[in-house]
Design a protein around this motif. Structure first.
Motif, PDB file in Angstrom:
ATOM      1  N   THR A   1       0.624  -1.038  -0.004  1.00 21.45           N
ATOM      2  CA  THR A   1      -0.085  -0.057   0.030  1.00 21.45           C
ATOM      3  C   THR A   1       1.129   1.177   0.076  1.00 21.45           C
ATOM      4  O   THR A   1       2.256   1.083  -0.155  1.00 21.45           O
ATOM      5  CB  THR A   1      -0.777   0.146   1.135  1.00 21.45           C
ATOM      6  N   HIS A   2       0.254   2.477  -0.588  1.00 21.96           N
ATOM      7  CA  HIS A   2       0.898   2.796  -0.573  1.00 21.96           C
ATOM      8  C   HIS A   2       1.421   4.148   0.965  1.00 21.96           C
ATOM      9  O   HIS A   2       2.531   4.492   1.078  1.00 21.96           O
ATOM     10  CB  HIS A   2       0.239   4.563  -0.629  1.00 21.96           C
ATOM     11  N   MET A   3       0.501   3.502   2.415  1.00 27.39           N
ATOM     12  CA  MET A   3       0.988   3.706   3.493  1.00 27.39           C
ATOM     13  C   MET A   3       2.233   3.131   3.916  1.00 27.39           C
ATOM     14  O   MET A   3       3.359   3.251   4.686  1.00 27.39           O
ATOM     15  CB  MET A   3       0.279   4.090   4.543  1.00 27.39           C
ATOM     16  N   GLU A   4       2.512   1.617   3.073  1.00 25.85           N
ATOM     17  CA  GLU A   4       3.419   0.807   3.320  1.00 25.85           C
ATOM     18  C   GLU A   4       4.784   1.173   2.942  1.00 25.85           C
ATOM     19  O   GLU A   4       6.410   1.567   3.408  1.00 25.85           O
ATOM     20  CB  GLU A   4       3.446  -0.378   3.353  1.00 25.85           C
ATOM     21  N   LYS A   5       4.681   1.807   1.733  1.00 30.81           N
ATOM     22  CA  LYS A   5       5.970   2.035   0.550  1.00 30.81           C
ATOM     23  C   LYS A   5       6.344   3.377   1.704  1.00 30.81           C
ATOM     24  O   LYS A   5       7.507   3.778   1.746  1.00 30.81           O
ATOM     25  CB  LYS A   5       5.072   2.326  -0.705  1.00 30.81           C
ATOM     26  N   CYS A   6       5.592   4.275   1.880  1.00 30.25           N
ATOM     27  CA  CYS A   6       5.804   5.311   2.261  1.00 30.25           C
ATOM     28  C   CYS A   6       6.642   5.642   3.987  1.00 30.25           C
ATOM     29  O   CYS A   6       7.255   6.114   4.406  1.00 30.25           O
ATOM     30  CB  CYS A   6       4.978   6.717   2.908  1.00 30.25           C
ATOM     31  N   ALA A   7       5.792   4.680   4.544  1.00 26.31           N
ATOM     32  CA  ALA A   7       7.058   4.692   5.975  1.00 26.31           C
ATOM     33  C   ALA A   7       8.131   3.324   5.877  1.00 26.31           C
ATOM     34  O   ALA A   7       8.893   3.751   6.419  1.00 26.31           O
ATOM     35  CB  ALA A   7       5.717   3.350   7.031  1.00 26.31           C
ATOM     36  N   LEU A   8       8.353   2.849   4.847  1.00 27.04           N
ATOM     37  CA  LEU A   8       9.485   1.922   4.562  1.00 27.04           C
ATOM     38  C   LEU A   8      10.591   3.169   4.350  1.00 27.04           C
ATOM     39  O   LEU A   8      11.940   3.410   4.272  1.00 27.04           O
ATOM     40  CB  LEU A   8       9.774   1.079   3.630  1.00 27.04           C
ATOM     41  N   MET A   9      10.117   4.287   3.356  1.00 26.14           N
ATOM     42  CA  MET A   9      11.050   4.985   3.262  1.00 26.14           C
ATOM     43  C   MET A   9      10.571   6.492   4.437  1.00 26.14           C
ATOM     44  O   MET A   9      12.466   6.859   3.944  1.00 26.14           O
ATOM     45  CB  MET A   9      10.040   6.231   2.379  1.00 26.14           C
ATOM     46  N   GLU A  10      10.661   6.077   5.139  1.00 23.32           N
ATOM     47  CA  GLU A  10      10.694   7.810   6.367  1.00 23.32           C
ATOM     48  C   GLU A  10      11.547   6.943   7.634  1.00 23.32           C
ATOM     49  O   GLU A  10      12.683   7.082   8.081  1.00 23.32           O
ATOM     50  CB  GLU A  10       9.447   7.627   7.144  1.00 23.32           C
TER      51      GLU A  10
END
Length: 1172
Positions: free
Chosen positions: A635-644
């Motif tokens: 999901t978009h949130m999961e991708k962004c969490a890894l980027m974070e």
């Protein structure tokens, strides 16, 4: 006369029977009620009729009405009666006490209560001045039998309640009666103790009439409970705590133990000087503590209501006794640790291991106090008990005892304590939080033993087979059949894993703090961690617990860096966790939670231990790139969490150019998407935006347009999530020298503070996202997309969610729910980015050209088109709130030099608009006379209330006021911050703030009224009191406060605060504004002579000045006509009790002393002339 009385009594008896007859029509019942009430109010035959109806030959319902008539006469017509009539009524009442009742076991309790009320009402009006022998007469009555003794006890109890507890008398009468009671307390206590002992002895001897003696003993204990709460501790502890010893002995008597426990609880809960409470330690002696221990250890068994209530009281007694122990041991009174401490703690442990979850929870505060106590926590008994408590926690942490089930001994008790599974679930969550606090305290005392217990429990769970249990049970909701043998939330394995996880989290966090690094059980911890990492399960609920254990053990893993890659691999696998089934089927809620949990764990580890994760950076980054490029569904949130997480680690580069290059690479695709011509066109054109996200189309679930629009919404969401992640997390080194060496420092402010540059700045181009949406352009499918979501409604209204979400069923959202969720995250993310930008980018953000106009033109444009629940100032406690992450961050992080250019142009129009909008909303609410759509109107009102509080909280906490220490701790002083002083220079803006604050006083929100009146209004107004305020403004401020009193005066806390505010305004502004007196003269029933005297003392410098307390009392009397009353009080008939000649007059000081100047020590302590 006798014939008249007899005839009237016949009519009254008929009327009473009509009223009480269930078959009577409403019209006849109302006529009968009216006849009875008119008789009580107007008839001259009330006393003889009341006495005749109260005769014990009459039926109970008639007798009770006769006693009501007598009570009414005393309460409302006593002042108009002749002396001989009063004497006659008093003698008649005493005669009723003497022989007007049946035997103690046969008489109705409501008759006894009504008769005692009559006597107490006379006592309140005549004792002690006109009835000096009242106590002797009561004592004489007790010699006539058990019935009279019980009545005397009821009289003494009600007298104490009215005078001390409820304080239903005028001040002087209350003082006279209380002082007389206090003077006679020794004889009263001796009298009651004598009655108690005699009747307890006769009851225990099994003599004839034992039930009657038991009834008298119960009444005496109830009366003692009414006095123990307030009498001097000397009477409770006299004769070596004889009273408390008797009460402890009575704990073994089934018929008396509950009342005895009530008395003990009140006594043990007393506050006061420590030396006065020291005798309470006698309860730790052999006899008393043995009775308490015996009662506690025989606690479990059949659930009988009275017995269970007794257990609750006994548990409270033990806890209160523990409170006294903690206060006395280690204090100045030098109380020693009692020799029987082990017995006390055994009794406490008996309740902690009881089947009732309520009893267990009741002991938590006491355990916590013992474990935190400086002296007791080191005692060998307490240390030993800490281990036993930890063992007991292994059972207590397990969520069991739902009232709808019958699979645990706790269930039968839960059915008594809780109305539903939701109630139990809410309670247990709070109980578990309490347990967590106490667990942490216990782990500080015995950290290594706690680790052994936790390790054994974790190893046991790892080796135990999964038990899904019976999933077909009856709860408040139905659960779908558990798919593929997976667990439900209440499966035996899940509740055990869940409990063990809580234990491990509490234990590990404490041993790290409590044990020296060289003594930490690192090797054993790594064995546990290896076992957890090797544990493989496809059950999402258990996997979630496994991940929590990984996170809990990670602080110990940093001592063995070779384990860190294994931890990351475990978490990466959980990020992509799926249950093997059809690839296109939607995930269950449990699966989504596991993936979120894994992402959160990764972020937490990278946030708290970035220096340890830095060696793993390349591995981490390569794995993320591989995930993004593969076909794995994220999901978009999961991708962004890894980027974070990657950005958090990159902060350890401590090299600006290197980190900037990494952020550029990481955000390349996002920047390309966000700055593309297509997205720019979408963002700048509201109609194109609605079309892009599919909000203007009528679609169905199977429509191709729906899929395309969902992809577009996803593109926007991903960009916003990614930008937010980078803006929030990218940062320069905290150490100035490291920041300099890394190239982060670009200069210094005039004050000498360093100016930093953030590696994320070039990637976070400022975009105006929020635009005015034409609501009419929303299609029929999405016409409700801006309405509040169902989950948010429950939060706003304080409604509980279902006990158990259906974790094993797919999460299927409708089109409208998905659109609502998109708009929700859209607003939240945009405001969060703006709020975080100032903190992260500093001068690069504040130096943006026309920043204020840009924010005002995007974030605040056309607020009329944004529903209340989406305003940037409304905290609904849903997801991340806009107010805390936008305006508050903007205000708190803004350098002082940008106040004029940024904050003033923003806040002025904003507060002006909010004043207009809130005022309009509250007018609508105030004009409602009936509620047609209960839930909707309640929801609207609650949203407006939350919005109002947020606006004023923002004004008070973050922008305007700093608390400073005042001379009186009870009256904190608020001062303007630098921002407040800046806003003060802008007259229109400052008047908006004043108007908003004073207008809000009359909105129907008592909490907001109290906080604003006490902390905001005077702080703002005081700054301009010395200026040239318009007369109309001054009178408006004053009348606004009086209007607030009219609305909220029924609440004592609001009444006191508003009265104080009104007095401050009047005393400071009355000398310059005569119009304030004109406002005062319009107050209903104001005493103009008293107003003249108040003004004279205020205006005349030579007039005698009163102290602040007396001035407050006088002013409150002047404005009493404006104070609103609760609806239940507005039509209540007033009871007037006349003052009698005072028994305790203070000698008046000589006139020359009062008029002289205060000298010497008096001048040091009080500046007022009346201080002596």
């Amino acid at each position: 006369m006798a014939d008249q009385v007899a005839a009237m009594c016949d009519q009254l008896v008929k009327a009473v029977n009509v009223i009480m007859d269930a078959e009577t029509s409403q019209i006849y019942r109302l006529e009968a009620l009216k006849f009875c009430e008119e008789f009580k109010e107007t008839s001259s035959l009330c006393v003889p009729c009341g006495l005749q109806l109260a005769d014990k030959a009459q039926p109970a319902v008639v007798r009770h009405f006769g006693l009501q008539i007598l009570e009414h006469i005393i309460k409302f017509r006593w002042n108009d009666m002749q002396q001989q009539e009063k004497v006659h009524l008093k003698e008649s009442a005493m005669q009723l006490l003497s022989n007007g009742t049946h035997s103690i076991l046969d008489e109705e309790s409501h008759i006894k209560d009504a008769l005692s009320r009559i006597v107490v009402e006379m006592i309140k009006r005549e004792w002690p001045q006109h009835w000096p022998d009242m106590l002797k007469e009561m004592e004489t009555l007790t010699s006539q039998g058990e019935a009279q003794t019980e009545l005397v006890m009821l009289i003494l109890l009600r007298l104490a309640e009215d005078v001390i507890t409820f304080q239903t008398l005028p001040t002087q009468r209350r003082r006279d009666i209380q002082q007389t009671l206090t003077q006679n307390m020794e004889s009263i206590f001796t009298f009651m103790m004598g009655i108690l002992q005699i009747n307890v002895e006769d009851y225990c001897k099994l003599v004839s009439g034992m039930r009657a003696h038991c009834r008298v003993a119960v009444a005496t204990l109830n009366t003692l409970a009414g006095y123990i709460d307030w009498v001097s501790l000397v009477y409770i502890t006299s004769r070596n705590c004889h009273l408390l010893e008797i009460l402890c002995l009575l704990l073994s008597e089934p018929e008396l133990q509950l009342e005895a426990a009530e008395c003990l609880l009140i006594a043990m809960s007393r506050k006061g000087k420590l030396e006065e409470r020291k005798p309470f330690m006698l309860l730790f002696d052999d006899v008393a503590i043995q009775y308490i221990l015996s009662a506690a250890q025989s606690a479990d068994g059949l659930v009988v209501e009275r017995r269970y209530i007794f257990l609750k009281r006994l548990c409270q007694v033990l806890c209160a006794l523990g409170g006294q122990l903690c206060s006395l041991v280690g204090s100045d009174v030098e109380a020693e640790v009692p020799a029987n401490l082990s017995k006390y703690m055994e009794a406490l442990l008996a309740f902690t291991t009881h089947s009732s979850q309520f009893l267990k929870s009741s002991t938590m505060a006491t355990w916590g106090a013992l474990f935190r106590h400086e002296a007791l926590s080191k005692d060998a008994v307490v240390v030993e008990m800490a281990v036993k408590f930890l063992r007991a926690s292994m059972t207590n942490l397990v969520k069991a005892g739902f009232p709808s089930r019958d699979n645990n001994p706790s269930c039968k008790y839960s059915r008594v304590d809780f109305d539903s599974d939701e109630d139990f679930n809410s309670f247990f969550n709070s109980f578990r939080a309490q347990q967590g606090e106490v667990l942490r305290s216990a782990c500080r005392i015995v950290p290594l033993e706690a680790f052994r217990i936790g390790a054994e429990w974790l190893q046991y769970q790892i080796t135990s087979p999964i038990d899904t249990g019976d999933t077909h049970f009856s709860l408040c909701i139905s659960l779908a059949k558990t798919a593929e043998g997976l667990c439900s939330l209440l499966s035996p394995s899940v509740v055990q894993w869940d409990a063990m996880t809580v234990f491990m989290e509490c234990m590990v966090s404490q041993i790290i703090k409590s044990v020296d690094e060289e003594k930490l059980p690192i090797d054993q911890s790594m064995e546990l961690l290896q076992g957890v990492l090797n544990y493989d399960t496809k059950d999402p609920l258990i996997l979630s617990c496994v991940l929590t254990n990984v996170s809990a053990l990670f602080p110990l893993a940093i001592h063995r860096p070779r384990f860190l890659p294994q931890v990351l691999i475990k978490l990466f696998k959980a990020v992509t966790f799926e249950i093997d089934h059809e690839p296109k089927a939607p995930w269950t809620r449990a699966v989504k939670n596991v993936r979120r949990h894994a992402c959160s764990s990764i972020i937490k580890i990278c946030r708290d231990y970035p220096q340890y994760m830095l060696p793993c950076f390349e591995m981490f980054y390569n794995h993320v790139k591989e995930l993004f490029s593969s076909g794995v569904t994220l999901t978009h949130m999961e991708k962004c969490a890894l980027m974070e997480a990657l950005v958090l680690i990159s902060n350890q580069f401590k090299d600006y150019e290197k980190q900037k290059a990494f952020v550029d690479e990481l955000m390349a695709s996002v920047v390309a998407e966000w700055t593309s011509n297509e997205i720019r066109h979408v963002l700048w054109n509201p109609d194109t935006f609605l079309s892009f996200i599919g909000a203007d189309k009528v679609v169905t679930e199977q429509s191709e347009d729906a899929d395309a629009a969902a992809i577009n919404r996803g593109r926007l969401s991903f960009c916003l999530y990614a930008i937010l992640a980078v803006v929030k997390r990218a940062h320069w080194p905290a150490d100035l020298e490291e920041a300099k060496a890394g190239g982060f420092v670009v200069g210094y402010t005039p004050a000498g503070a360093p100016m930093y540059r953030n590696p994320c700045t070039p990637q976070c181009a400022y975009n105006m996202m929020l635009q005015k949406f034409n609501m009419a352009r929303l299609s029929e499918t999405f016409s409700r997309a801006h309405e509040i979501m169902d989950s948010e409604k429950k939060v706003v209204l304080g409604l509980s969610h279902h006990l158990l979400d259906i974790y094993d069923s797919p999460v299927c959202k409708t089109m409208i729910e998905r659109m609502q969720g998109f708009f929700c995250t859209l607003y939240d993310n945009c405001y969060q980015i703006l709020g975080s930008a100032g903190v992260s980018m500093q001068q690069d953000f504040y130096n943006i050209d026309k920043l204020a106009e840009g924010i005002a033109g995007s974030a605040f444009v056309s607020l009329d088109h944004v529903p209340d629940h989406r305003l940037p100032l409304c905290k609904l406690y849903i997801s991340l709130t806009s107010v805390r992450l936008f305006l508050r961050q903007l205000v708190l992080s803004c350098p002082q030099e940008y106040y004029e250019s940024l904050l003033c142009p923003l806040l002025g129009p904003l507060f002006g608009y909010m004043l207009q909008r809130l005022n309009m909303r509250w007018q609508v609410i105030n004009q409602r006379t009936s509620i047609n759509q209960v839930t909707q109107e309640m929801l609207e009102e609650q949203v407006v209330r939350l919005l109002t509080r947020e606006v004023l909280e923002l004004l008070k906490e973050d922008m305007m006021m700093d608390s400073v220490q005042s001379a009186s701790p009870a009256q904190p002083t608020e001062e303007l911050t630098e921002l407040g002083k800046c806003l003060l220079k802008h007259e229109n803006l400052y008047m908006s703030l004043l108007t908003l604050s004073f207008t809000s006083l009359s909105w129907k929100d008592a909490t907001n009224c109290h906080r604003t009146a006490s902390l905001v209004c005077w702080t703002l107004l005081r700054q301009v009191v010395g200026g040239n305020l318009l007369t109309e403004a001054v009178t408006w401020f004053f009348t606004s406060v009086l209007r607030g009193l009219q609305v909220h005066g029924q609440h004592e806390v609001c009444s006191s605060t508003l009265s104080q505010l009104a007095m401050l305004i009047y005393e400071n502004l009355r000398p310059r504004y005569m119009e304030l007196r004109g406002v005062m003269t319009q107050i209903p029933n104001i005493n103009l002579e008293a107003l003249d005297q108040y003004d004279h003392r205020l205006m005349d410098p030579s007039a005698q000045k009163f102290g602040e307390k007396k001035r407050k009392d006088q002013f409150r009397k002047l404005i009493a006509g404006t104070v609103g009353k609760a609806l239940c009080q507005q039509f209540r008939k007033e009871v007037h009790i006349r003052n009698l000649p005072s028994l305790f007059k203070k000698p008046k000081p000589d006139k020359d002393i009062v008029n002289s100047e205060p000298l010497g020590l008096a001048a040091l302590f009080s500046p007022e002339n009346d201080a002596l």
